[in-house]
Enzyme design. Structure first.
Site, PDB file in Angstrom:
ATOM      1  N   ILE A  63     193.750 -22.589  84.245  1.00 48.58           N
ATOM      2  CA  ILE A  63     194.981 -21.540  83.272  1.00 48.58           C
ATOM      3  C   ILE A  63     195.853 -22.257  83.116  1.00 48.58           C
ATOM      4  O   ILE A  63     196.584 -22.745  83.152  1.00 48.58           O
ATOM      5  CB  ILE A  63     195.309 -20.964  85.075  1.00 48.58           C
ATOM      6  CG1 ILE A  63     194.322 -19.972  85.632  1.00 48.58           C
ATOM      7  CG2 ILE A  63     196.723 -20.571  84.658  1.00 48.58           C
ATOM      8  CD1 ILE A  63     195.210 -19.392  86.504  1.00 48.58           C
ATOM      9  N   PRO A  64     195.463 -22.579  81.417  1.00 48.43           N
ATOM     10  CA  PRO A  64     196.702 -23.354  80.426  1.00 48.43           C
ATOM     11  C   PRO A  64     197.598 -22.811  80.214  1.00 48.43           C
ATOM     12  O   PRO A  64     197.856 -21.303  80.320  1.00 48.43           O
ATOM     13  CB  PRO A  64     195.820 -23.517  79.642  1.00 48.43           C
ATOM     14  CG  PRO A  64     194.122 -22.765  79.920  1.00 48.43           C
ATOM     15  CD  PRO A  64     194.259 -22.002  81.133  1.00 48.43           C
ATOM     16  N   HIS A  65     198.742 -23.326  80.774  1.00 52.38           N
ATOM     17  CA  HIS A  65     200.190 -23.214  80.883  1.00 52.38           C
ATOM     18  C   HIS A  65     201.396 -24.105  80.757  1.00 52.38           C
ATOM     19  O   HIS A  65     200.665 -25.027  81.102  1.00 52.38           O
ATOM     20  CB  HIS A  65     201.092 -21.877  82.133  1.00 52.38           C
ATOM     21  CG  HIS A  65     200.362 -23.096  83.437  1.00 52.38           C
ATOM     22  ND1 HIS A  65     199.576 -23.195  83.546  1.00 52.38           N
ATOM     23  CD2 HIS A  65     201.104 -23.644  84.175  1.00 52.38           C
ATOM     24  CE1 HIS A  65     199.820 -23.690  85.021  1.00 52.38           C
ATOM     25  NE2 HIS A  65     200.801 -23.828  85.341  1.00 52.38           N
ATOM     26  N   ALA A  66     202.380 -24.382  80.315  1.00 48.23           N
ATOM     27  CA  ALA A  66     203.314 -24.141  80.089  1.00 48.23           C
ATOM     28  C   ALA A  66     204.351 -24.644  80.227  1.00 48.23           C
ATOM     29  O   ALA A  66     204.977 -22.907  80.157  1.00 48.23           O
ATOM     30  CB  ALA A  66     203.111 -25.232  78.741  1.00 48.23           C
TER      31      ALA A  66
END
Length: 142
Positions: A63-66
């Site tokens: 789950i790519p997130h920033a």
């Protein structure tokens, strides 16, 4: 099953060049829909450089997130399913990436809750992993 706008931000791709390319492919629909600025992708890469492969939450799933301040303009998610998984620096292979962008922490938690309902359904996850085309994936998620 999930919001209609999300179903327009999913795709099955044969392969990505590497894990960075896979993340880019997963985030691009969020940028295209105006939910994130292009620098949001850099924020994800910087977090991985600093914290390792924290985005891998289960075997084969990332789950790519920033953080919102790295370019979040709205709230939403997109999904990319790779027919040929990519290897991350930890050695783990990932074939499903669900990119998140959230304008604030509450929206982030709400999205994770919605996605958790999807991820805990073994039957649905099996169908997702078996999907070979974008149309198949969209039908599973509608």
């Amino acid at each position: 099953m999930l919001e209609q706008a999300f179903c327009n931000r999913i795709a099955v791709v044969d392969r990505a060049a590497d894990w960075k390319d896979a993340i880019r492919l997963s985030v691009e629909p969020l940028i295209a829909d105006g939910l994130a600025e292009p620098r949001y992708l850099d924020g994800i890469y910087q977090n991985i450089a600093k914290n390792g492969d924290y985005i891998i939450i289960a075997p084969g799933l990332a789950i790519p997130h920033a953080r919102p301040e790295t370019g979040a303009k709205g709230t939403g998610f997109s999904m990319i399913k790779l027919n040929q998984p990519v290897q991350f620096s930890s050695g783990e292979e990932v074939g499903l990436l669900v990119a998140l962008v959230a304008a604030d922490a509450d929206a982030h938690l709400d999205m994770l809750s919605e996605l958790t309902d999807l991820f805990v359904d073994d039957s649905v996850m099996e169908h997702i992993h078996q999907a070979k085309t974008t149309k198949e994936l969209q039908e599973i998620l509608q």
